[in-house]
Design a protein around this motif. Structure first.
Motif, PDB file in Angstrom:
ATOM      1  N   LEU A  76       7.201  -5.151  -4.215  1.00 22.09           N
ATOM      2  CA  LEU A  76       7.639  -4.001  -3.443  1.00 22.09           C
ATOM      3  C   LEU A  76       6.358  -2.868  -3.592  1.00 22.09           C
ATOM      4  O   LEU A  76       6.203  -2.365  -2.655  1.00 22.09           O
ATOM      5  CB  LEU A  76       9.035  -3.189  -3.870  1.00 22.09           C
ATOM      6  N   LEU A  77       6.094  -2.546  -4.768  1.00 24.18           N
ATOM      7  CA  LEU A  77       5.016  -1.634  -5.077  1.00 24.18           C
ATOM      8  C   LEU A  77       3.700  -2.333  -4.386  1.00 24.18           C
ATOM      9  O   LEU A  77       2.977  -1.601  -3.506  1.00 24.18           O
ATOM     10  CB  LEU A  77       4.683  -1.564  -6.553  1.00 24.18           C
ATOM     11  N   ARG A  78       3.336  -3.253  -4.766  1.00 21.98           N
ATOM     12  CA  ARG A  78       1.953  -3.854  -4.362  1.00 21.98           C
ATOM     13  C   ARG A  78       2.142  -4.321  -2.631  1.00 21.98           C
ATOM     14  O   ARG A  78       1.024  -3.932  -2.152  1.00 21.98           O
ATOM     15  CB  ARG A  78       1.901  -5.607  -4.872  1.00 21.98           C
ATOM     16  N   ASP A  79       3.025  -4.981  -1.938  1.00 28.63           N
ATOM     17  CA  ASP A  79       3.048  -4.943  -0.508  1.00 28.63           C
ATOM     18  C   ASP A  79       3.417  -4.006   0.232  1.00 28.63           C
ATOM     19  O   ASP A  79       3.090  -4.086   1.495  1.00 28.63           O
ATOM     20  CB  ASP A  79       3.708  -6.403  -0.438  1.00 28.63           C
ATOM     21  N   GLN A  80       4.209  -3.175  -0.225  1.00 28.89           N
ATOM     22  CA  GLN A  80       4.709  -2.063   0.632  1.00 28.89           C
ATOM     23  C   GLN A  80       4.612  -0.598   0.461  1.00 28.89           C
ATOM     24  O   GLN A  80       3.990   0.096   1.197  1.00 28.89           O
ATOM     25  CB  GLN A  80       6.354  -2.354   0.693  1.00 28.89           C
ATOM     26  N   VAL A  81       4.740  -0.394  -0.897  1.00 27.38           N
ATOM     27  CA  VAL A  81       4.554   1.082  -1.132  1.00 27.38           C
ATOM     28  C   VAL A  81       3.149   1.518  -1.149  1.00 27.38           C
ATOM     29  O   VAL A  81       2.571   2.379  -0.865  1.00 27.38           O
ATOM     30  CB  VAL A  81       5.386   1.330  -2.479  1.00 27.38           C
ATOM     31  N   LEU A  82       2.347   0.826  -2.094  1.00 26.39           N
ATOM     32  CA  LEU A  82       0.825   1.211  -2.179  1.00 26.39           C
ATOM     33  C   LEU A  82       0.064   1.145  -0.751  1.00 26.39           C
ATOM     34  O   LEU A  82      -0.598   2.313  -0.520  1.00 26.39           O
ATOM     35  CB  LEU A  82       0.112   0.294  -3.048  1.00 26.39           C
ATOM     36  N   ALA A 118      15.779   4.418 -22.429  1.00 23.66           N
ATOM     37  CA  ALA A 118      16.787   3.501 -21.854  1.00 23.66           C
ATOM     38  C   ALA A 118      16.186   1.942 -21.878  1.00 23.66           C
ATOM     39  O   ALA A 118      15.631   1.552 -23.204  1.00 23.66           O
ATOM     40  CB  ALA A 118      17.166   3.551 -20.442  1.00 23.66           C
ATOM     41  N   GLU A 119      16.271   1.156 -20.951  1.00 20.09           N
ATOM     42  CA  GLU A 119      15.818  -0.167 -20.719  1.00 20.09           C
ATOM     43  C   GLU A 119      14.167  -0.417 -20.473  1.00 20.09           C
ATOM     44  O   GLU A 119      13.555  -1.528 -20.720  1.00 20.09           O
ATOM     45  CB  GLU A 119      16.322  -1.025 -19.870  1.00 20.09           C
ATOM     46  N   LEU A 120      13.405   0.742 -20.650  1.00 20.38           N
ATOM     47  CA  LEU A 120      11.877   0.575 -20.219  1.00 20.38           C
ATOM     48  C   LEU A 120      11.354   0.327 -21.731  1.00 20.38           C
ATOM     49  O   LEU A 120      11.511   0.649 -22.912  1.00 20.38           O
ATOM     50  CB  LEU A 120      11.320   1.978 -19.939  1.00 20.38           C
ATOM     51  N   GLU A 121      10.355  -0.562 -21.513  1.00 17.91           N
ATOM     52  CA  GLU A 121       9.430  -0.985 -22.675  1.00 17.91           C
ATOM     53  C   GLU A 121       8.164  -0.550 -22.613  1.00 17.91           C
ATOM     54  O   GLU A 121       7.559  -0.093 -23.726  1.00 17.91           O
ATOM     55  CB  GLU A 121       9.461  -2.446 -22.823  1.00 17.91           C
ATOM     56  N   GLU A 122       7.720  -0.250 -21.123  1.00 17.27           N
ATOM     57  CA  GLU A 122       6.302   0.165 -21.364  1.00 17.27           C
ATOM     58  C   GLU A 122       6.085   0.974 -20.051  1.00 17.27           C
ATOM     59  O   GLU A 122       6.641   0.714 -19.321  1.00 17.27           O
ATOM     60  CB  GLU A 122       5.310  -0.990 -21.306  1.00 17.27           C
ATOM     61  N   LEU A 123       5.062   2.090 -20.346  1.00 13.47           N
ATOM     62  CA  LEU A 123       4.498   2.828 -19.198  1.00 13.47           C
ATOM     63  C   LEU A 123       3.102   2.546 -18.996  1.00 13.47           C
ATOM     64  O   LEU A 123       2.463   1.913 -20.045  1.00 13.47           O
ATOM     65  CB  LEU A 123       4.655   4.156 -19.530  1.00 13.47           C
ATOM     66  N   ARG A 124       2.663   2.747 -18.017  1.00 16.58           N
ATOM     67  CA  ARG A 124       1.022   2.306 -17.327  1.00 16.58           C
ATOM     68  C   ARG A 124       0.819   3.244 -16.390  1.00 16.58           C
ATOM     69  O   ARG A 124       1.579   3.601 -15.443  1.00 16.58           O
ATOM     70  CB  ARG A 124       0.994   0.921 -17.007  1.00 16.58           C
ATOM     71  N   TRP A 125      -0.525   3.636 -16.402  1.00 19.18           N
ATOM     72  CA  TRP A 125      -0.899   4.518 -15.133  1.00 19.18           C
ATOM     73  C   TRP A 125      -1.814   3.497 -14.445  1.00 19.18           C
ATOM     74  O   TRP A 125      -2.628   2.826 -14.849  1.00 19.18           O
ATOM     75  CB  TRP A 125      -2.047   5.634 -15.956  1.00 19.18           C
ATOM     76  N   LEU A 126      -1.770   3.888 -13.173  1.00 19.64           N
ATOM     77  CA  LEU A 126      -2.399   3.042 -12.201  1.00 19.64           C
ATOM     78  C   LEU A 126      -3.499   3.942 -11.308  1.00 19.64           C
ATOM     79  O   LEU A 126      -2.977   4.848 -10.613  1.00 19.64           O
ATOM     80  CB  LEU A 126      -1.479   2.186 -11.022  1.00 19.64           C
ATOM     81  N   ASP A 127      -4.875   3.539 -11.300  1.00 22.44           N
ATOM     82  CA  ASP A 127      -5.574   4.219 -10.371  1.00 22.44           C
ATOM     83  C   ASP A 127      -5.670   3.629  -9.115  1.00 22.44           C
ATOM     84  O   ASP A 127      -5.968   2.438  -8.968  1.00 22.44           O
ATOM     85  CB  ASP A 127      -7.080   4.217 -11.212  1.00 22.44           C
ATOM     86  N   THR A 128      -5.110   4.229  -8.102  1.00 28.28           N
ATOM     87  CA  THR A 128      -4.632   3.469  -6.818  1.00 28.28           C
ATOM     88  C   THR A 128      -6.016   3.292  -6.043  1.00 28.28           C
ATOM     89  O   THR A 128      -6.120   2.561  -5.129  1.00 28.28           O
ATOM     90  CB  THR A 128      -3.778   4.384  -5.894  1.00 28.28           C
ATOM     91  N   THR A 129      -7.272   3.711  -6.565  1.00 27.16           N
ATOM     92  CA  THR A 129      -8.602   3.497  -6.064  1.00 27.16           C
ATOM     93  C   THR A 129      -9.146   2.212  -6.586  1.00 27.16           C
ATOM     94  O   THR A 129     -10.136   1.780  -6.022  1.00 27.16           O
ATOM     95  CB  THR A 129      -9.444   4.538  -5.983  1.00 27.16           C
ATOM     96  N   ALA A 130      -8.703   1.755  -7.781  1.00 26.27           N
ATOM     97  CA  ALA A 130      -9.151   0.564  -8.573  1.00 26.27           C
ATOM     98  C   ALA A 130      -8.479  -0.624  -7.814  1.00 26.27           C
ATOM     99  O   ALA A 130      -7.455  -0.826  -7.371  1.00 26.27           O
ATOM    100  CB  ALA A 130      -8.933   0.800  -9.876  1.00 26.27           C
ATOM    101  N   PRO A 131      -9.144  -1.796  -8.404  1.00 25.30           N
ATOM    102  CA  PRO A 131      -8.717  -3.057  -7.954  1.00 25.30           C
ATOM    103  C   PRO A 131      -7.019  -3.256  -8.509  1.00 25.30           C
ATOM    104  O   PRO A 131      -7.147  -2.678  -9.797  1.00 25.30           O
ATOM    105  CB  PRO A 131      -9.566  -4.101  -8.513  1.00 25.30           C
ATOM    106  N   LEU A 132      -6.143  -3.970  -7.667  1.00 23.32           N
ATOM    107  CA  LEU A 132      -5.000  -3.635  -8.371  1.00 23.32           C
ATOM    108  C   LEU A 132      -4.628  -4.965  -9.497  1.00 23.32           C
ATOM    109  O   LEU A 132      -5.148  -6.032  -9.146  1.00 23.32           O
ATOM    110  CB  LEU A 132      -3.842  -4.024  -7.063  1.00 23.32           C
ATOM    111  N   PRO A 133      -4.015  -4.764 -10.485  1.00 23.85           N
ATOM    112  CA  PRO A 133      -3.555  -5.675 -11.518  1.00 23.85           C
ATOM    113  C   PRO A 133      -2.562  -6.825 -10.710  1.00 23.85           C
ATOM    114  O   PRO A 133      -2.024  -6.555  -9.958  1.00 23.85           O
ATOM    115  CB  PRO A 133      -2.920  -4.923 -12.524  1.00 23.85           C
ATOM    116  N   ASP A 134      -2.644  -7.811 -11.245  1.00 19.93           N
ATOM    117  CA  ASP A 134      -1.808  -9.040 -10.933  1.00 19.93           C
ATOM    118  C   ASP A 134      -0.149  -9.001 -11.281  1.00 19.93           C
ATOM    119  O   ASP A 134       0.614  -9.944 -10.827  1.00 19.93           O
ATOM    120  CB  ASP A 134      -2.183 -10.331 -11.066  1.00 19.93           C
ATOM    121  N   ASP A 135       0.082  -8.025 -11.937  1.00 14.00           N
ATOM    122  CA  ASP A 135       1.415  -8.088 -12.359  1.00 14.00           C
ATOM    123  C   ASP A 135       2.284  -6.804 -11.903  1.00 14.00           C
ATOM    124  O   ASP A 135       2.935  -6.119 -12.566  1.00 14.00           O
ATOM    125  CB  ASP A 135       1.462  -7.960 -14.002  1.00 14.00           C
ATOM    126  N   LEU A 136       1.816  -6.375 -10.634  1.00 17.00           N
ATOM    127  CA  LEU A 136       2.868  -5.451  -9.768  1.00 17.00           C
ATOM    128  C   LEU A 136       3.932  -5.987  -9.345  1.00 17.00           C
ATOM    129  O   LEU A 136       3.732  -7.194  -8.509  1.00 17.00           O
ATOM    130  CB  LEU A 136       1.966  -4.747  -8.797  1.00 17.00           C
TER     131      LEU A 136
END
Length: 139
Positions: free
Chosen positions: A120-126, A99-117
């Protein structure tokens, strides 16, 4: 006046405990797979529909466990907020963007977070996943 979008999204974890993120075409921010609820559609049905459209992934309702409901500024739409019902599940097999997705990425939630989150994900869900220890691969 601010618009609020009602969405449903999933924290999908692989066998290594990594979180699947998606980026939609012509956008910068990575977010959870999922999307907008249609009129009269409940959150779980919307999520199942969106996962099928975006990832060609079929998950039964029993596989999706609620994490909570969260609000944050929309990542890609000005003067817009999202109200999101978030679920979690183990990813049963590999997926590809559709569909409209261009890219998938895997996030290691124990590593430093990238700046392109997405906010909602960065501030609430994680932070919620960290508090509830539901970011662990054992679902």
């Amino acid at each position: 006046m601010k618009t609020t979008l009602h969405i449903a999204a999933a924290c999908l974890f692989d066998e290594r405990g990594r979180l699947l993120l998606v980026r939609k075409r012509n956008t910068r921010f990575f977010m959870l797979p999922g999307g907008k609820r249609e009129l009269g559609e409940d959150a779980l049905s919307a999520l199942q529909r969106e996962l099928l459209e975006e990832l060609e992934l079929r998950l039964h309702a029993e596989a999706l466990q609620p994490v909570g409901q969260f609000q944050a500024p929309a990542a890609n739409e000005a003067d817009t907020w999202v109200q999101a019902d978030i679920f979690r599940a183990a990813l049963p097999h590999a997926v590809q963007p559709a569909a409209e997705l261009e890219e998938l990425r895997w996030l290691d939630t124990t590593a430093p977070l990238p700046d392109d989150l997405a906010p909602l994900l960065r501030d609430q869900v994680l932070p919620a996943l960290a508090r509830r220890h539901c970011g662990l691969p054992t679902l």
